[in-house]
Motif scaffolding. Structure first.
Motif, PDB file in Angstrom:
ATOM      1  N   ALA H 173       0.830  -1.197   0.000  1.00 32.61           N
ATOM      2  CA  ALA H 173       0.000   0.000   0.000  1.00 32.61           C
ATOM      3  C   ALA H 173       0.864   1.246   0.000  1.00 32.61           C
ATOM      4  O   ALA H 173       0.572   2.235  -0.682  1.00 32.61           O
ATOM      5  CB  ALA H 173      -0.916  -0.017   1.211  1.00 32.61           C
ATOM      6  N   CYS H 174       1.963   1.198   0.767  1.00 32.42           N
ATOM      7  CA  CYS H 174       2.833   2.374   0.821  1.00 32.42           C
ATOM      8  C   CYS H 174       3.486   2.607  -0.532  1.00 32.42           C
ATOM      9  O   CYS H 174       3.658   3.765  -0.949  1.00 32.42           O
ATOM     10  CB  CYS H 174       3.891   2.195   1.897  1.00 32.42           C
ATOM     11  N   PHE H 175       3.860   1.558  -1.198  1.00 34.68           N
ATOM     12  CA  PHE H 175       4.441   1.735  -2.532  1.00 34.68           C
ATOM     13  C   PHE H 175       3.424   2.389  -3.453  1.00 34.68           C
ATOM     14  O   PHE H 175       3.752   3.291  -4.219  1.00 34.68           O
ATOM     15  CB  PHE H 175       4.889   0.387  -3.103  1.00 34.68           C
ATOM     16  N   TYR H 176       2.208   1.912  -3.348  1.00 35.93           N
ATOM     17  CA  TYR H 176       1.177   2.520  -4.185  1.00 35.93           C
ATOM     18  C   TYR H 176       1.067   4.002  -3.856  1.00 35.93           C
ATOM     19  O   TYR H 176       1.023   4.849  -4.752  1.00 35.93           O
ATOM     20  CB  TYR H 176      -0.160   1.821  -3.949  1.00 35.93           C
ATOM     21  N   LEU H 177       1.039   4.286  -2.561  1.00 38.15           N
ATOM     22  CA  LEU H 177       0.920   5.682  -2.132  1.00 38.15           C
ATOM     23  C   LEU H 177       2.080   6.503  -2.675  1.00 38.15           C
ATOM     24  O   LEU H 177       1.906   7.625  -3.162  1.00 38.15           O
ATOM     25  CB  LEU H 177       0.900   5.727  -0.609  1.00 38.15           C
ATOM     26  N   LEU H 178       3.248   5.925  -2.615  1.00 38.37           N
ATOM     27  CA  LEU H 178       4.437   6.614  -3.101  1.00 38.37           C
ATOM     28  C   LEU H 178       4.309   6.877  -4.600  1.00 38.37           C
ATOM     29  O   LEU H 178       4.632   7.969  -5.091  1.00 38.37           O
ATOM     30  CB  LEU H 178       5.650   5.739  -2.819  1.00 38.37           C
ATOM     31  N   GLY H 179       3.830   5.890  -5.307  1.00 38.91           N
ATOM     32  CA  GLY H 179       3.644   6.072  -6.745  1.00 38.91           C
ATOM     33  C   GLY H 179       2.686   7.209  -7.033  1.00 38.91           C
ATOM     34  O   GLY H 179       2.933   8.049  -7.909  1.00 38.91           O
TER      35      GLY H 179
END
Lengths: 274, 92, 132, 81, 107, 493, 173, 499
Positions: H173-179
């Protein structure tokens, strides 16, 4: 594992560093992020919602849907922690400890018997006498913390803060009570059932406000629909709508924090709390 | 005056670094608690200083106040641990 | 070369965020203790929050609370350049909340794991599972 | 945005973060994690994100640390890394 | 006016310095609490008073209230700080940490 | 060619599908078997009712749903399909009767399940017969595979289990591994899967290697046809109860395989395409090898059912061979052989089953002199083996005759040799057994004295099928006519 | 239990009122907005807090005499401040002294205080903690103090003048 | 009211979850009816919405009345209309089916369990319906957090598995958020459609590239794409059956939806397939995923549920590969497979739920003689299994058809082979199970087994069987109506630009 971690980390880091070279310079006023959407928020918030704190306005109005789910996230975390940890002890332990409130005498009573008088309070096995200084000071400070929390909720429009922060502070005030006295005191003041129900009610206030707007004929979360209920003009109605949902957030967050704390710190057995 | 405030903040930040030594090195958990407590009070001051630098101190005092309150909570909680669990080192 | 240096210097916030994120990620993958992993997870999340907040920063701007905006419908002109970008802040409020919610659940799970296995070390856990 | 303070605090943040992960005692890690939250809060303030800072202050100091301590209390302080 | 403010501020910073250095130098946990608990509190008091005074520069009701809030912080810290100190020391005692006495090694 | 839309093909498929809940829910065995008979009769009648229409040269079409652009689940009743359906549905009635005798005679367990899956298998068979395109064919082909699995493993012992595995591995493995991709590739080439008069791949303009690849995939993909490298599931599947083996070899499974191969060769590739790339020879080669090797192996078998299995392997390739000749006579012969072989082989299996019911013996060496104890059964056996060998007065002669004619027509002299050799071999493995059964004296204590004919439910069906085999020599008209209509449609002759 | 419940049910008007007033004072200080809307919000908030926590601020329903006590307490503060200043200078001296290790001589001092009320004891304890070189380690309900002193000079004068002043402030002479 | 369907889909479950939470403290028996009503309304409105979309095209719903780039908006097009329907129907069916097991397993916590259940569905529906990149993140976390809670309620290993899921899920989820952050920093917008409008001028930007990669990795983590799948098997295996039969069909599928949404709407096919030119590599990754999923499933010889989870891993590979083939057919196959796989997985997991309910375990040892003991359940299992194998006319065949077609059109024969291989492995897997259920008690009797005493029939209650059979029927019906689904819905879900 360490090697894997290192490799993955370096790969990710490398990618990010590679990409960061293409970013607009840091703190550049002309970066796309600062010129595309945010000017509208900054310049129009006052006109459209009459709230000087832009963050509050965006949080609870423009992107209120996000915030509703943010509150739901907290709520679901509360429920999840509850369902994971809470153990309803159906069988009482063989011996229970009681303490005489006035004299501090502790005694052990076999199952099925009751303490000799009403002045005894139930204590758990790990019980230690509460520290006088901490107890007294916390007792004095808690009301002030609470009023501050309420102030933060109420003044979210004009200064930093809002439902979430206020809610956490309120929750913290109750956690302080639990720390300085014990969990039993908290449960006595605010039963688990009340706590759990209030969690849901808080979110319900938020979602219900949105649903009310829907029932009043506008889109979900369009607070200007509340104008006809609150007897103010649509822009002011937005401002009040924000306050209402902030109160909902506050209640939900406060109760959830207490709920999570009491479950985590006592491993779900409230009679054995931290 | 802004310059003075800024250097003051920097200086306080430096002091935090000094206190942090105890936090990182220890030797006991209690030393870390002392460190956190010390950092907390310094942070409160820095918050107000930053408020003055922004010329919006009325907005920052709330944070500082909340901060002071809640820092206290954290320390209390940590020390509460030792009221219930005797022994500086954990039951291994 | 001087370009590169200027980029490196000017964007130091981004570099630090990457550093923090790498620390968090490494801890989540490589640490052996479940609670340490949770700490790493939180650092990871804050790194991303740092990134977002860094996006919002604007040179020479003040905090996103209007200065003269008491009473509604005030007609004072507001210039966007004077205030930092509020949108990332809003997003990050949500992210922090999500972070604390995740933390709560993670700790609850860790407690459950400890209840069962009496340890938080991953290798010991796996050894116990394998024994069965 | 006051960049010298920003830079100073960023450095502190990294140090505390690493510290929190290196400490060989979970209670210590929890406490240092609290300190990490303080630093983060300061950082947000410096960058002008007051609401975020407020949230971080209340959550990081008031709630996260307490949760951590609670969890450590209910589990164990022992850690090998 | 500025001079008074600076005076207060620097005095506060001086005590802060004392606190920080004390934490580093003192031999054991109990004695470290002395600078940490006391010097920091006083440093905070002085510097915040200075800042509150500075805030009154452009006098208005709002500024007055803000200064009052700053003082409120001080009051709060004065209640909370000794309690926190006590809590820590109490924890030390319960943890069974013996105080350092003269002549021992640094800890 | 005219087409009319009618729901009859769907009904023919559904009859036995819908009967299964009734079968499951019926409490008494008699009720259950009555339902089976009713379904079988209804099915046969439905199929029969379509016969005149088909004989008039009209096709009956029914579309269920268009599942993929250009490809629907669709039924089309043409001459070839009619031929096959007729054989299958008529034999179902007889097999049902026989099953009752056999299962009750042996007091088999799980009879309800047996009858259910039998009904399902028949549904699938009729579905294959009537399918209008490759997808529908594939659908029912797979359905058949799964419906026959519980039948094959009916005994639920270790042997059944391993042969069940083998069965599935071969059948499903090839259909998923070869047919499915081939189908998709050809779909992507042409955008359709509808069987055409001259094959839908003909106009796609694909290269020779690709067509060759598809040919290999499709011919070997329908492993139920038991063409040589993929044949070994068939003897293994002999662990099943005898009616099931009868179903596998005579009616449903293997015939479906061969039918599918015939369909693919005529409907997907088309004779012209095969001729132009000269793939006919290759098919003939493969089929011939299968015929010869199958027959040789059959010679050395002692288990009666295994012998019949290898005989089947050989006989099936006649059909492939006939179509592979790509000459009108040869193709007619091949198609008619579907019917002729069916009636002959089913009789043989019925006989094997009857012997097993009566005596409990499975091996040829144990059956010396059995003809005296069970004269009716063994007479039927004799007639049926004549049919398989291809000698008058049995139907098998007609198909062989056409095949010979076809090979002459196609100027494939080696095929003639293959046919003759194989007939000799057939005779060589059947006749000694018949001889021993009738004319040798059994050793002592080989049979208990009580051995009699099997129960009437067993005997009557096999007599009927034997008689039909004879009748077919004199009155092969419906099948011959259907086959020649089909061939006419394809080649225009 | 019964008794406690009864107590809880009876509504303590005076503590409630007192809490309400104090809270409202704090609210005004915090809020800084004097329009009707915010004031009414404040009133509601104060009522809530008073309802929830009046018994924490005033554990006993008797609040007479508190006002005078507080007035005396305020007079105590300046003295305390001076003491604190002195104390801090002393500690600072110690901290920066190059031979600090020789100057300090930590010890635990025990004494019995004659103060009785909780509040007085706590005030005393906290004052001790804030003043030179001494930290309260433990207080029992009876007034047994355990104090950690950094050196002899800091520990000796206890309880001393401070106790007297506090007992005066809380009217416990 | 039909105007408000998009909001109702999410809001009604949310409100009812809260009401359930309160009702759970009052009277536990109220919980189920409320939950049922809420999901029924959600299913009704999603079907209604789908039909409205078919009539009118894309529906935009402005939340709070703010125009899209400013506020959050819902965009309902054919793609999410379809997925919404699937999600709500699956959730509804599973709710009915698992009522008994929930009440048996959690007598004291039924209220919270239903609350989490409905919240999870809320999250999933929200993910599907939303048109705002950040809003998606929040909903993702709702779905995830409730999922951790639900999954951890199972057997003793469940908390650990769930905790691992939590770590992985949070990273994802954090990676998605970062993206999303990377997209925000270069475009300044969070609205998916808006971003898509701005991006074309930035195709060469490294930040967009990084955003793409990070988003994809994040989503892959969440959907357990092969090298990142490690959390899935344990988490699903040890979960309570009510939770696993909700989460297993939906979560991975919804994440695939998110991936397709990112490819099609946010980054646009032009960027995803042409500018990047990585689709080949990703399809190869998918090939590995499919093959490894199949092999891991083969290697699992103890637990039916675990075997099924590995099949899920392989199925994820199908869909990722299909979506990345870069042509219309492959994409159609991937979208169709979202629908089909959700239903198939639901079917088999419901079966497992029934087995666990009756036999108290899903190990291979527990399955002996089940065909006799629970014939109806096993009948449905057969339907689910042949659908998973990909036998017509069940729906599993048709999505596989499109996927393989797409692979052939793209000339990617490796993917085709992988799909066929996986189908074959599925045959082996399921027939291995059938063998156990079919033979085991009789394995000692050689011969005909004339005189064994079969176990008495002990079938799951009707409330668990009826949904199961509904699912079974849907499997076949969807298969038969594949043509219509593709022509009427999926065809419009894929942008014209993709051929």
């Amino acid at each position: 594992m360490k090697i894997t971690g290192l490799i993955v980390t370096i790969l990710v880091g490398g990618l990010l560093i590679y990409a960061a070279a293409d970013f607009p310079a840091w703190s550049d006023p002309n970066s796309p992020a600062s010129t595309y959407l945010s000017p509208h928020f900054i310049e129009k918030t006052m006109e459209e919602t009459s709230v000087p704190n832009i963050v509050t306005a965006v949080l609870a109005d423009y992107r209120s849907f996000d915030t509703m789910f943010e509150t739901t996230v907290i709520f679901s975390a509360g429920v999840a922690v509850f369902i994971l940890l809470r153990t309803f002890r159906r069988k009482e332990p063989e011996a229970r400890h009681y303490r005489h409130v006035l004299t501090g005498v502790t005694m052990r009573i076999k199952e099925g018997k009751l303490p000799p008088s009403d002045d005894f309070e139930r204590i758990d096995t790990l019980w230690t006498p509460p520290d006088l200084i901490i107890k007294t000071v916390c007792r004095l400070l808690i009301p002030f913390i609470q009023i501050f929390g309420l102030y933060v909720i109420a003044h979210g429009h004009h200064s930093p803060g809002g439902g979430f922060q206020g809610g956490v502070i309120l929750g913290a005030s109750i956690i302080v009570l639990a720390i300085s006295h014990n969990l039993r005191t908290v449960v006595k003041r605010m039963s688990e059932k009340l706590d759990a129900v209030l969690c849901a009610v808080g979110v319900l206030i938020y979602a219900g406000t949105g649903a009310l707007c829907l029932l009043l004929g506008l889109n979900f979360m369009d607070y200007s629909a509340l104008a006809s209920v609150l007897f103010v003009d649509p822009i002011m109605a937005r401002s009040h709508g924000i306050l209402i949902v902030e109160i909902g957030v506050g209640i939900a967050v406060m109760c959830t924090m207490v709920w999570i704390y009491s479950n985590v710190s006592s491993r779900g057995r409230y009679e054995q709390g931290l | 005056m802004d310059t003075i405030f800024m250097y003051c903040s920097l200086y306080v930040a430096f002091l935090m670094l000094l206190s942090l030594y105890r936090g990182l090195v220890g030797p006991t958990v209690l030393d870390r608690m002392i460190c956190v407590n010390a950092i907390g009070s310094k942070t409160t001051v820095v918050l107000v200083l930053i408020g003055l630098l922004y010329h919006r101190v009325d907005m920052f005092v709330d944070i500082a106040l909340a901060y002071a309150m809640l820092n206290f909570v954290a320390v209390l909680a940590a020390s509460r641990y030792f009221q219930k669990r005797k022994g500086l080192h954990d039951e291994v | 070369m001087s370009d590169l240096i200027s980029i490196i210097v000017a964007n130091y916030n981004y570099w630090i965020y990457i550093t923090l994120m790498m620390i968090g990620l490494y801890a989540m993958i490589a640490k052996n203790n479940l609670v340490k992993k949770i700490v790493g997870m939180n650092i990871f999340q804050t790194a991303i929050i740092l990134f977002y907040v860094s996006i919002g920063v604007k040179k020479g701007a003040t905090i996103p609370i209007l200065q003269h905006g008491h009473g509604h419908g005030a007609h004072t002109v507001v210039h966007a350049v004077d205030y930092v970008n509020p949108l990332p802040h809003v997003l990050m409020l949500t992210a922090i909340v999500v972070g604390v919610a995740t933390l709560g659940v993670a700790l609850a799970l860790a407690i459950r794991v400890y209840d069962r296995y009496n340890t938080l070390e991953e290798d010991e856990l796996l050894a116990q599972i394998r024994e069965k | 945005m006051i960049w010298p303070i920003d830079l100073a605090i960023l450095t502190l943040v990294v140090i505390v973060g690493i510290g929190a992960l290196m400490v060989k005692d979970l209670l210590g890690a929890a406490i240092l994690f609290g300190a990490y939250s303080f630093m983060m809060c300061l950082l947000w303030t410096v960058m002008g994100a007051v609401d975020v800072a407020f949230t971080e202050a209340s959550v990081g100091a008031g709630v996260s640390t307490v949760f951590f301590v609670g969890a450590v209390f209910r589990t164990s302080r022992r850690t090998k890394d | 006016m500025d001079i008074i403010v600076c005076l207060f501020l620097f005095a506060g910073l001086f005590f802060f310095t004392g606190g920080a250095v004390g934490i580093l130098r003192f031999p054991d946990f109990y004695s470290r609490l002395h600078p940490a608990g006391k010097l920091d509190t006083l440093g905070l008091l002085l510097s915040l008073i200075g800042l509150a005074l500075f805030n009154l520069h452009h006098f208005s009701l709002g500024a007055l209230l803000t200064s009052a809030k700053i003082i409120l912080i001080v009051v709060f810290v004065f209640l909370a700080s000794p309690t926190a100190t006590h809590a820590i020391v109490d924890a030390g005692v319960r943890a069974g940490l013996a105080p350092w006495t003269k002549g021992e090694e640094r800890r | 060619m005219e087409t009319i839309t009618s729901i009859k093909p769907l009904l023919a498929v559904l009859v036995s599908l819908l009967i299964t809940p009734l079968l499951i829910s019926s409490k008494a065995p008699n009720v259950r078997e009555t339902w089976t008979f009713v379904a079988a009769a209804v099915k046969f009648l439905i199929v029969l009712s379509m016969l005149p229409t088909v004989l008039k040269g009209t096709e009956i079409v029914y579309t269920i749903a268009e599942v993929v652009p250009g490809v629907a689940i669709k039924f089309r009743v043409d001459a070839l399909g009619m031929l096959f359906a007729l054989v299958a549905s008529s034999l179902w009635i007889i097999t049902s009767a026989y099953s009752i005798g056999y299962m009750r005679g042996l007091k088999e367990h799980s009879q309800t399940r047996y009858f259910c899956f039998f009904a399902l298998a028949l549904s699938a068979t009729i579905g294959v017969a009537f399918s209008a395109n490759l997808l529908t064919l594939y659908l029912f082909y797979e359905m058949l595979s799964f419906a026959t699995y519980p039948l094959v493993t009916h005994h639920q012992d270790r042997e059944a289990r391993s042969s069940g595995r083998k069965y599935l591995l071969y059948i499903v493995g090839t259909s998923i591994g070869l047919v499915l991709p081939a189908m998709l590739i050809s779909y992507n080439l042409t955008g359709t899967l509808e069987f055409g008069k001259q094959g839908f791949l003909a106009g796609a303009g694909a290269s020779k290697p690709l067509i060759g690849l598809l040919l290999v995939m499709l011919v070997f993909g329908f492993a139920k046809a038991a063409i040589m490298p993929l044949h070994s599931w068939l003897p293994a599947a002999m662990v099943a109860p005898t009616p099931v083996s009868a179903l596998l070899h005579a009616v449903a499974v293997v015939k479906v395989g061969v039918f599918s191969v015939v369909r693919v060769l005529t409907g997907v590739f088309g004779t012209d395409l095969l001729l132009s790339f000269n793939f006919g020879t290759a098919i003939i080669l493969v089929a011939s090898v299968t015929i010869l090797v199958g027959s040789f192996v059959a010679l050395s078998q002692d288990g009666l059912k295994r012998l019949l299995a290898f005989s089947t392997i050989a006989q099936l390739s006649y059909i492939v061979l006939g179509v592979g000749l790509l000459s009108p006579k040869g193709m007619t012969g091949g198609m008619v052989h579907i019917a002729m072989h069916a009636f002959g082989k089913i009789t043989l299996f019925f006989c094997a089953g009857a012997i097993f019911v009566a005596t409990g013996k499975k091996n040829i060496s144990e059956m010396v002199g059995i003809g005296r104890r069970m004269p009716v059964t063994m007479t039927a056996f004799f007639i049926a083996s004549l049919s398989i060998i291809g000698m008058p007065p049995c139907g098998g002669f007609i198909s062989k005759w056409y095949l010979v004619l076809g090979s002459l027509e196609a100027h494939q002299m080696p095929v003639l040799f293959v046919l003759l050799t194989s007939s000799l071999l057939n005779a060589a493995y059947f006749m000694p057994f018949v001889y021993k059964a009738f004319f040798c004296v059994p050793k002592e204590a080989m049979f208990e004295n009580t051995v009699q004919e099997a129960p009437p439910f067993c005997v009557v069906p096999l007599v009927i099928t034997a008689l039909i085999s004879i009748v077919l020599l004199f009155y092969p008209q419906p099948f011959l006519r259907l086959a020649s209509m089909m061939v006419q449609g394809i080649t225009g002759v | 239990m019964n008794k406690q419940e009864q107590e809880k049910k009876s509504f303590f008007f005076y503590p409630f009122l007192a809490t309400f007033i104090i809270m409202f004072g704090v609210w005004v200080l915090l809020s800084g907005k004097f329009d009707l809307f915010h004031i009414s919000l404040g009133l509601i908030s104060c009522a809530i807090v008073s309802y929830l926590s009046a018994d924490l601020l005033f554990p006993s329903p008797k609040i007479g005499g508190l006002l005078g006590q507080w007035a005396r307490f305020v007079r105590y503060i300046p003295w305390l401040m001076i003491e604190i200043m002195k104390a801090n200078l002393h500690v600072t001296y110690l901290v920066f002294h190059p031979r600090m290790m020789e100057l300090i001589d930590p010890r635990i001092v025990k004494f019995q205080s004659k103060l009785t009320s909780d509040l007085a004891l706590v005030t005393f304890a906290n004052s001790i903690t804030l003043t030179p070189g001494t930290i309260t380690v433990d207080v029992s309900l009876d007034g047994d103090f355990k104090v950690h002193a950094i050196d002899k000079a800091s520990g000796d004068p206890l309880p001393g003048e401070m106790e007297a002043r506090i007992s005066k402030a809380f009217g416990e002479d | 009211m039909s105007h408000n369907y998009p909001a109702l889909i999410v809001v009604v479950p949310l409100l009812s979850a809260l009401v359930i939470s309160v009702a759970g403290w009052v009277n536990k028996r109220l919980c189920f009816p409320i939950a049922f009503a809420a999901l029924a309304v959600a299913a009704y409105s999603s079907v209604g919405l789908l039909f409205r979309v078919l009539d009118e095209g894309v529906i935009v719903y402005k939340l709070g009345g703010w125009d899209p780039p400013m506020g959050i908006a819902y965009y309902v097009d054919h793609l999410n209309g379809l997925v919404l329907t699937v999600v709500s129907v699956v959730a509804l069916l599973n709710l009915i089916a698992s009522k008994k097991s929930i009440e048996e397993e959690f007598p004291e916590k039924t209220g919270p369990f239903y609350t989490l259940y409905i919240l999870m569905v809320t999250g999933l529906l929200g993910i599907v319906v939303t048109g705002d990149a950040f809003n998606l993140y929040v909903l993702l976390e709702i779905a995830a957090l409730t999922g951790y809670g639900l999954l951890a309620m199972g057997e003793e290993r469940a908390p650990l598995a769930s905790l691992n899921y939590l770590y992985m899920g949070t990273i994802g989820a954090c990676f998605y958020l970062l993206g999303v952050g990377y997209l925000y920093i270069v475009t300044g917008s969070l609205n998916m459609v808006d971003i898509a409008g701005i991006l074309p001028s930035l195709y060469q930007s490294k930040a967009v590239l990084a955003a793409f990669i990070i988003c994809m990795v994040g989503v892959w983590l969440k959907m357990a794409f092969f090298p990142l799948h490690a959390w899935l098997p344990n988490a699903y295996t040890y979960a309570p059956s009510a939770a696993s039969s909700l989460i297993a069909p939906l979560v991975t599928k919804v994440m695939i939806y998110v991936m397709i949404r990112l490819i099609l709407t946010v980054f646009t096919p032009e960027f995803s397939f042409n500018v990047l030119a990585v689709s080949d590599a990703i399809v190869w990754l998918a090939v590995i995923a499919v093959v490894m999923g199949a092999i891991l499933a083969l290697a699992e010889r103890n637990n039916l549920k675990k075997m099924l989870t590995y099949i899920i891993v392989a199925e994820v590979g199908y869909m990722v590969g299909g979506a990345w083939l870069g042509n219309r057919t492959g994409m159609t196959g991937a979208i169709l497979h979202i629908v089909n796989d959700a239903l198939m997985t639901l079917c088999v997991f419901l079966v497992v739920g029934n087995i666990v309910y009756k036999v108290k375990g899903a190990g291979f040892d527990d399955l002996k003689g089940l065909f006799r003991k629970m014939p109806f359940t096993m009948g449905a299992f057969v339907v689910g299994a042949i659908s998973m194998i990909g036998v017509p006319p069940t729906c599993g065949f048709f999505s596989k058809w499109y996927l393989i077609s797409g692979a052939i059109q793209a000339g990617h024969y490796g993917f085709m082979v992988a799909l066929l291989f996986s189908s074959l492995v599925n045959v082996v897997l399921f027939f291995r199970v059938f063998e156990i259920c079919y033979y085991e008690p009789f394995s000692d009797h050689h011969g005909h087994g004339h005189d064994h005493h079969p176990e008495p029939m002990d079938e799951a209650p009707l409330s668990m069987l009826v949904p199961l059979y509904v699912v079974g029927a849907i499997l076949v019906l969807v298969g038969l109506y594949t043509g219509d689904i593709v022509d009427q819905i999926i065809q419009f879900a894929i942008p014209k630009g993709l051929v």
